[in-house]
Scaffold this motif. Sequence first.
Motif, PDB file in Angstrom:
ATOM      1  N   LEU A  50       0.843  -1.190   0.000  1.00  0.00           N
ATOM      2  CA  LEU A  50       0.000   0.000   0.000  1.00  0.00           C
ATOM      3  C   LEU A  50       0.878   1.239   0.000  1.00  0.00           C
ATOM      4  O   LEU A  50       1.985   1.229   0.535  1.00  0.00           O
ATOM      5  CB  LEU A  50      -0.914  -0.007   1.224  1.00  0.00           C
ATOM      6  CG  LEU A  50      -1.997  -1.089   1.193  1.00  0.00           C
ATOM      7  CD1 LEU A  50      -2.537  -1.348   2.589  1.00  0.00           C
ATOM      8  CD2 LEU A  50      -3.130  -0.703   0.245  1.00  0.00           C
ATOM      9  N   ARG A  51       0.360   2.311  -0.611  1.00  0.00           N
ATOM     10  CA  ARG A  51       1.136   3.543  -0.755  1.00  0.00           C
ATOM     11  C   ARG A  51       0.336   4.730  -0.227  1.00  0.00           C
ATOM     12  O   ARG A  51      -0.899   4.677  -0.178  1.00  0.00           O
ATOM     13  CB  ARG A  51       1.442   3.785  -2.238  1.00  0.00           C
ATOM     14  CG  ARG A  51       2.262   2.715  -2.908  1.00  0.00           C
ATOM     15  CD  ARG A  51       2.366   2.984  -4.407  1.00  0.00           C
ATOM     16  NE  ARG A  51       1.093   2.781  -5.093  1.00  0.00           N
ATOM     17  CZ  ARG A  51       0.786   3.292  -6.293  1.00  0.00           C
ATOM     18  NH1 ARG A  51       1.668   4.065  -6.912  1.00  0.00           N
ATOM     19  NH2 ARG A  51      -0.369   3.050  -6.856  1.00  0.00           N
ATOM     20  N   PRO A  52       1.032   5.810   0.120  1.00  0.00           N
ATOM     21  CA  PRO A  52       0.306   7.031   0.446  1.00  0.00           C
ATOM     22  C   PRO A  52      -0.602   7.418  -0.727  1.00  0.00           C
ATOM     23  O   PRO A  52      -0.193   7.331  -1.885  1.00  0.00           O
ATOM     24  CB  PRO A  52       1.427   8.068   0.634  1.00  0.00           C
ATOM     25  CG  PRO A  52       2.635   7.272   0.999  1.00  0.00           C
ATOM     26  CD  PRO A  52       2.497   5.977   0.260  1.00  0.00           C
ATOM     27  N   GLY A  53      -1.837   7.794  -0.430  1.00  0.00           N
ATOM     28  CA  GLY A  53      -2.811   8.096  -1.484  1.00  0.00           C
ATOM     29  C   GLY A  53      -3.777   6.959  -1.740  1.00  0.00           C
ATOM     30  O   GLY A  53      -4.753   7.110  -2.478  1.00  0.00           O
ATOM     31  N   ASP A  54      -3.512   5.771  -1.143  1.00  0.00           N
ATOM     32  CA  ASP A  54      -4.426   4.632  -1.281  1.00  0.00           C
ATOM     33  C   ASP A  54      -5.604   4.763  -0.322  1.00  0.00           C
ATOM     34  O   ASP A  54      -5.465   5.282   0.793  1.00  0.00           O
ATOM     35  CB  ASP A  54      -3.704   3.312  -0.974  1.00  0.00           C
ATOM     36  CG  ASP A  54      -2.850   2.821  -2.134  1.00  0.00           C
ATOM     37  OD1 ASP A  54      -3.055   3.299  -3.269  1.00  0.00           O
ATOM     38  OD2 ASP A  54      -1.987   1.956  -1.907  1.00  0.00           O
ATOM     39  N   VAL A  55      -6.752   4.265  -0.763  1.00  0.00           N
ATOM     40  CA  VAL A  55      -7.924   4.130   0.104  1.00  0.00           C
ATOM     41  C   VAL A  55      -8.557   2.766  -0.164  1.00  0.00           C
ATOM     42  O   VAL A  55      -8.701   2.359  -1.324  1.00  0.00           O
ATOM     43  CB  VAL A  55      -8.989   5.220  -0.155  1.00  0.00           C
ATOM     44  CG1 VAL A  55     -10.154   5.060   0.821  1.00  0.00           C
ATOM     45  CG2 VAL A  55      -8.412   6.608  -0.033  1.00  0.00           C
ATOM     46  N   LEU A  56      -8.904   2.064   0.903  1.00  0.00           N
ATOM     47  CA  LEU A  56      -9.666   0.820   0.812  1.00  0.00           C
ATOM     48  C   LEU A  56     -11.053   1.058   1.395  1.00  0.00           C
ATOM     49  O   LEU A  56     -11.190   1.709   2.425  1.00  0.00           O
ATOM     50  CB  LEU A  56      -8.987  -0.294   1.611  1.00  0.00           C
ATOM     51  CG  LEU A  56      -7.591  -0.733   1.163  1.00  0.00           C
ATOM     52  CD1 LEU A  56      -6.982  -1.652   2.212  1.00  0.00           C
ATOM     53  CD2 LEU A  56      -7.653  -1.441  -0.187  1.00  0.00           C
ATOM     54  N   MET A  57     -12.075   0.523   0.728  1.00  0.00           N
ATOM     55  CA  MET A  57     -13.423   0.590   1.283  1.00  0.00           C
ATOM     56  C   MET A  57     -14.141  -0.727   1.066  1.00  0.00           C
ATOM     57  O   MET A  57     -14.207  -1.227  -0.061  1.00  0.00           O
ATOM     58  CB  MET A  57     -14.248   1.711   0.654  1.00  0.00           C
ATOM     59  CG  MET A  57     -15.660   1.773   1.247  1.00  0.00           C
ATOM     60  SD  MET A  57     -16.684   3.135   0.630  1.00  0.00           S
ATOM     61  CE  MET A  57     -17.131   2.515  -0.996  1.00  0.00           C
TER      62      MET A  57
END
Length: 254
Positions: free
Chosen positions: A189-196
């Motif tokens: 995972l990287r900065p700027g990622d979002v999981l929903m």
Amino acid sequence: MATKGYRLIAATGIHKGDREYQQDQVSMLTHPRATGCVLGVVADGMGGRSGGRKASDQVMLTAKQLFERYSPDHDDAGTLLKQVVQEAHIVIKLTALASEQEPHSTIAAFLVNPAGDCHWVHAGDSRIYHFHNGKLVKRSLDHSYVQTLVDRGELTEEEANVHPQSNILMGCLGADDDPPSDHHFIPQLRPGDVLMACSDGIWHYFSPNELGSVLSSLSPREASEFLIEKARSRGHGGGDNLSLAIAKFEPLEG
């Protein structure tokens, strides 16, 4: 919670919508011993008032118990998520025998390890989305009748959303057959990622572009409140239960 060049912020949201009772359940669990290890779970229960709630409760209980025993250093996250699906399925079937009801549930769960890798699993039509800087990277594909028609090129995504049989599932937890369970792995995972992760009461009312825009511009808490409110207004009094779990990976300032 700061690790791997990002800060992890998370929130959940739940609302009964326009239904008489709540059959969805949602949790965002932080690991009791491993900093930076989180598990987000959404379960959409089906089978009448108490049956559906019993099923989604069993998913949450199973996930919590197995996650507490999980060791990021020694155990495989993909195997853990398979266990959650299989064990919850068995317990729900046993509940059905004892209660003479027909409880079923979906599951959409993602597990983030301290090292920054992520595994997810889903069964049914609760979904998981992965966005990066507002753009869709990947989403889970529903185990539903209309998704099979989309896969065959007979329907578009938009047509599937308004299809009269869009609520027919091809598999879930608690059914006679073993549940389908699709897995996905994100190496880093990287900065700027979002999981929903969310139930169909949420995703039914939004395009991926809309979701990406909301999730990138708002905090997880604000996004969960906004999406529930907007889905409720778009449901025009006929909306389903709504539940969602959001994890956002923000750049560290410095």
